[in-house]
Write a protein that holds these residues in place. Structure first.
Motif, short mmCIF file in Angstrom:
data_model
loop_
_atom_site.label_atom_id
_atom_site.label_comp_id
_atom_site.label_asym_id
_atom_site.label_seq_id
_atom_site.Cartn_x
_atom_site.Cartn_y
_atom_site.Cartn_z
N THR A 134 -1.16 16.76 -1.16
CA THR A 134 -1.90 16.84 -2.42
C THR A 134 -3.06 15.86 -2.41
O THR A 134 -4.20 16.22 -2.74
CB THR A 134 -0.96 16.54 -3.60
N LEU A 135 -2.80 14.64 -2.02
CA LEU A 135 -3.84 13.63 -1.97
C LEU A 135 -4.92 14.01 -0.95
O LEU A 135 -6.12 13.81 -1.19
CB LEU A 135 -3.23 12.27 -1.62
N CYS A 136 -4.51 14.59 0.16
CA CYS A 136 -5.46 15.01 1.19
C CYS A 136 -6.42 16.08 0.63
O CYS A 136 -7.64 16.00 0.83
CB CYS A 136 -4.72 15.56 2.40
N ALA A 137 -5.88 17.06 -0.07
CA ALA A 137 -6.72 18.12 -0.65
C ALA A 137 -7.68 17.54 -1.69
O ALA A 137 -8.86 17.90 -1.75
CB ALA A 137 -5.85 19.19 -1.29
N MET A 138 -7.20 16.62 -2.50
CA MET A 138 -8.04 15.97 -3.50
C MET A 138 -9.22 15.26 -2.83
O MET A 138 -10.37 15.37 -3.25
CB MET A 138 -7.22 14.97 -4.32
N THR B 90 -1.58 8.63 6.26
CA THR B 90 -0.56 7.60 6.52
C THR B 90 0.74 7.90 5.80
O THR B 90 1.83 7.71 6.36
CB THR B 90 -1.10 6.23 6.05
N HIS B 91 0.64 8.42 4.58
CA HIS B 91 1.83 8.62 3.76
C HIS B 91 2.23 10.10 3.64
O HIS B 91 3.07 10.45 2.80
CB HIS B 91 1.62 8.01 2.37
N ASP B 92 1.62 10.95 4.46
CA ASP B 92 1.96 12.37 4.53
C ASP B 92 1.97 13.01 3.14
O ASP B 92 2.98 13.56 2.69
CB ASP B 92 3.33 12.55 5.20
N GLU C 198 0.84 -1.21 0.00
CA GLU C 198 0.00 0.00 0.00
C GLU C 198 0.87 1.25 0.00
O GLU C 198 1.83 1.36 0.75
CB GLU C 198 -0.91 0.01 1.23
N CYS C 199 0.50 2.23 -0.85
CA CYS C 199 1.27 3.46 -0.97
C CYS C 199 0.33 4.60 -1.33
O CYS C 199 -0.85 4.38 -1.67
CB CYS C 199 2.36 3.31 -2.04
N ALA C 200 0.82 5.83 -1.26
CA ALA C 200 -0.02 7.01 -1.54
C ALA C 200 -0.54 6.99 -2.97
O ALA C 200 -1.64 7.48 -3.24
CB ALA C 200 0.79 8.28 -1.29
N GLU C 201 0.23 6.42 -3.88
CA GLU C 201 -0.16 6.42 -5.30
C GLU C 201 -1.51 5.72 -5.50
O GLU C 201 -2.23 6.03 -6.47
CB GLU C 201 0.92 5.75 -6.14
N GLU D 148 -11.30 7.11 2.32
CA GLU D 148 -10.16 6.17 2.21
C GLU D 148 -8.95 6.91 1.64
O GLU D 148 -7.80 6.66 2.06
CB GLU D 148 -10.54 5.01 1.30
N MET D 149 -9.18 7.81 0.69
CA MET D 149 -8.08 8.61 0.15
C MET D 149 -7.45 9.47 1.26
O MET D 149 -6.22 9.59 1.33
CB MET D 149 -8.58 9.51 -0.98
N GLN D 150 -8.29 10.05 2.11
CA GLN D 150 -7.76 10.87 3.20
C GLN D 150 -6.91 10.03 4.15
O GLN D 150 -5.87 10.48 4.64
CB GLN D 150 -8.92 11.51 3.97
N SER D 151 -7.35 8.80 4.41
CA SER D 151 -6.58 7.91 5.28
C SER D 151 -5.21 7.61 4.66
O SER D 151 -4.18 7.63 5.35
CB SER D 151 -7.36 6.61 5.50
#
Length: 546
Positions: free
Chosen positions: A153-157, A148-150, A111-114, A141-144
């Motif tokens: 960009t993903l958090c804002a999305m 986890t992976h700091d 599992e990774c941010a990608e 799930e994206m926020q999690s």
């Protein structure tokens, strides 16, 4: 020499001078001196300049290098981004192939941010399919993953996507708060540029979908300022131009609006098919309200060819051309295929126009009822204005001028509050009808005159002609100070119809018929149906010349 040019390319890229960076990277690339990071920067500069073909070519080479270097997560993310670019160009098969490739690569690594970037596209698909609860769950799930992976960009999305799903579910305040929260890391510069631009555009589109024009102005202004920090931002500048055209349309600056929309269509022709389709649709609407039927038809056809449903604009064009049955069928077909309430709002508002043109109180009542529900759920000025206007039409057709006055005054106020000059004038025309129906002819005249001035200023030729025709008909068909509806009632009474028959013929209640007859007797100074009938025959309201 090569090192100096490369240094210049890197410096220009760092300062968002995409044209300079592109030129220097291209010079060095000829000599095959670009490492993977520089090649990625070259691809990025090409994209910001609008050279999508070169950007995709370079990005695919970066992807191959990452895969060869055993950087699988990075390669997978590149595959997502490449696939996304192909998808928005309208190349579904190629885009889906790249997305499938990303999915396969991510299945082979921990599992990774990608994985969150792949999930982004799945959430968009769920939103499109009206699976709002599923979309919110995946966004969380994206926020999690982002936590986890700091990955800011993903958090804002994730926040923006959850916000959109929440708004469309009817929880507007909570959803917009999530979108506002997502903008904090963007303004702080913590979100990658291309994704930041996409998020700005998603929120802008949401504001227009809500008909929250004040918020739409604020977000369009903010996005334009954000674009200004770059030497060029072809994609996002083009999207802003379409939204600015929509605002200029609302404001009544129709020439400027069409110019902005046309430029966006030219600039994004090879970049974003959905936005280009929206631009052509906006051009069609601008031409329709000015009476350029052929030009509107062509623009709607272009929008349709690019995948944008041309409704409700095309149906309103048909209505203006006198094809009322076609207009109604088109709108009802579009509504049957549209489940969520927000995209139904403009279709219903157009159907209210059809109900008004065909004098169908039953249809008007049904449309007004559904729009009232949407206005109560979403509570934005634009939806409330459309609901009030539709309610006004329903009351007018039901011979309830007193109630029509209330709702049409509210429609005028709501449209004025958002700067909608054209829609305010249309509401004033309807308000004039309600005022005339209660006998306040002076106030009715003032509303018509103000609306006429607005239509003349804007160049709304069809509306000008309609107001002039209505004024001419009113002058010819109102002896004794009778309203149009009172003339209809008197004509039937003179022909011997009972109150029940009059009610059935005009689709109104017997109680309303009784009220009209009482008003007719009062205005004409008569006390019987026989005397009223004599007046009707003497003034040409019955017979061949009626």
């Amino acid at each position: 020499m090569t090192d100096a040019v490369l240094a210049q390319a890197r410096e220009a890229y760092a300062h968002h001078r995409w044209d300079v960076a592109y030129t220097h990277f291209a010079e060095v690339a000829t000599a095959e001196h670009l490492d993977t990071d520089d090649l990625a920067a070259f691809a990025d500069a090409a994209w910001w300049l609008g050279d999508t073909d070169r950007s995709l070519e370079l990005s695919e080479e970066v992807y191959r290098r990452c895969l060869q270097g055993d950087h699988t997560p990075t390669a997978a993310r590149l595959a997502v981004e490449i696939g996304f670019l192909w998808l928005i160009r309208g190349e579904q098969q190629i885009g889906s192939g790249w997305i499938s490739r990303a999915r396969r690569l991510l299945a082979e690594v921990p599992e990774c941010a990608e994985l969150g970037y792949l999930r982004y596209l799945a959430v968009l698909e769920a939103l499109h399919a009206v699976r709002f609860d599923e979309a919110r769950a995946m966004a969380r799930e994206m926020q999690s993953l982002a936590t986890t992976h700091d990955d800011p960009t993903l958090c804002a999305m994730a926040l923006v996507l959850e916000g959109i799903a929440t708004v469309r579910s009817g929880q507007v305040t909570d959803g917009l708060a999530l979108c506002d929260e997502a903008m904090l890391p963007i303004r702080a510069g913590d979100v990658e540029r291309s994704w930041a631009g996409n998020l700005y555009c998603l929120v802008m589109a949401l504001c227009f979908e809500l008909a929250d024009f004040e918020r739409a102005r604020a977000w369009t202004d903010a996005t334009e300022r954000w674009c200004d920090q770059f030497s060029n931002a072809a994609m996002f500048t083009g999207i802003c131009r379409v939204h600015r055209a929509q605002l200029l349309h609302l404001d009544g600056a129709w020439d400027q609006a069409e110019s902005r929309a046309a430029q966006a269509c030219r600039d994004l022709a090879d970049m974003n098919v959905e936005v280009v389709a929206a631009g052509h649709y906006e051009i069609g609407e601008l031409r329709r309200v000015r009476g350029d039927d052929d030009g509107a038809e062509q623009a709607f056809a272009r929008a349709h060819a690019l995948g944008r449903d041309p409704q409700p604009g095309l149906a309103l064009l048909r209505l203006a051309q006198g094809e009322t049955a076609t207009a109604r069928r088109s709108l009802e077909t579009a509504l049957a295929a549209t489940e969520p309430p927000l995209p139904r709002v403009p279709l219903l508002a157009a159907l209210a126009d059809v109900a008004e043109a065909t004098q169908d109180p039953s249809l008007a009542g049904a449309v007004a009822a559904e729009l009232a529900e949407s206005a109560a759920t979403f509570r934005t000025p634009g939806i409330q204005a459309r609901a009030a206007a539709a309610a006004g039409v329903a009351h007018l057709l039901a011979d309830e001028p007193d109630q029509a006055l209330v709702t049409l005054r509210e429609a005028c106020r709501a449209w004025r509050s958002v700067g909608g000059r054209y829609e305010t004038a249309r509401a004033q025309v309807r308000l004039a009808r309600a005022l005339a129906a209660i006998g306040d002819t002076d106030a009715a005249r003032r509303e018509r005159e103000q609306a006429t001035v607005t239509f003349e200023t804007l160049g709304a030729r069809p509306d000008l002609a309609a107001v002039a025709a209505a004024g001419h008909m009113t002058a010819r068909a109102a002896p004794g100070g009778l309203t149009g509806r009172e003339v209809e009632v008197l004509r039937l009474v003179a022909e011997g119809a009972s109150n029940a028959v009059v009610a059935e013929q005009l689709t109104i209640s017997e109680r309303t018929v009784e009220r009209h007859i009482s008003n007719i007797f009062l205005k004409l100074g008569v006390s019987s149906r026989t005397q009223a009938a004599r007046f009707a025959f003497e003034h040409g309201l019955v017979g061949e010349n009626a």
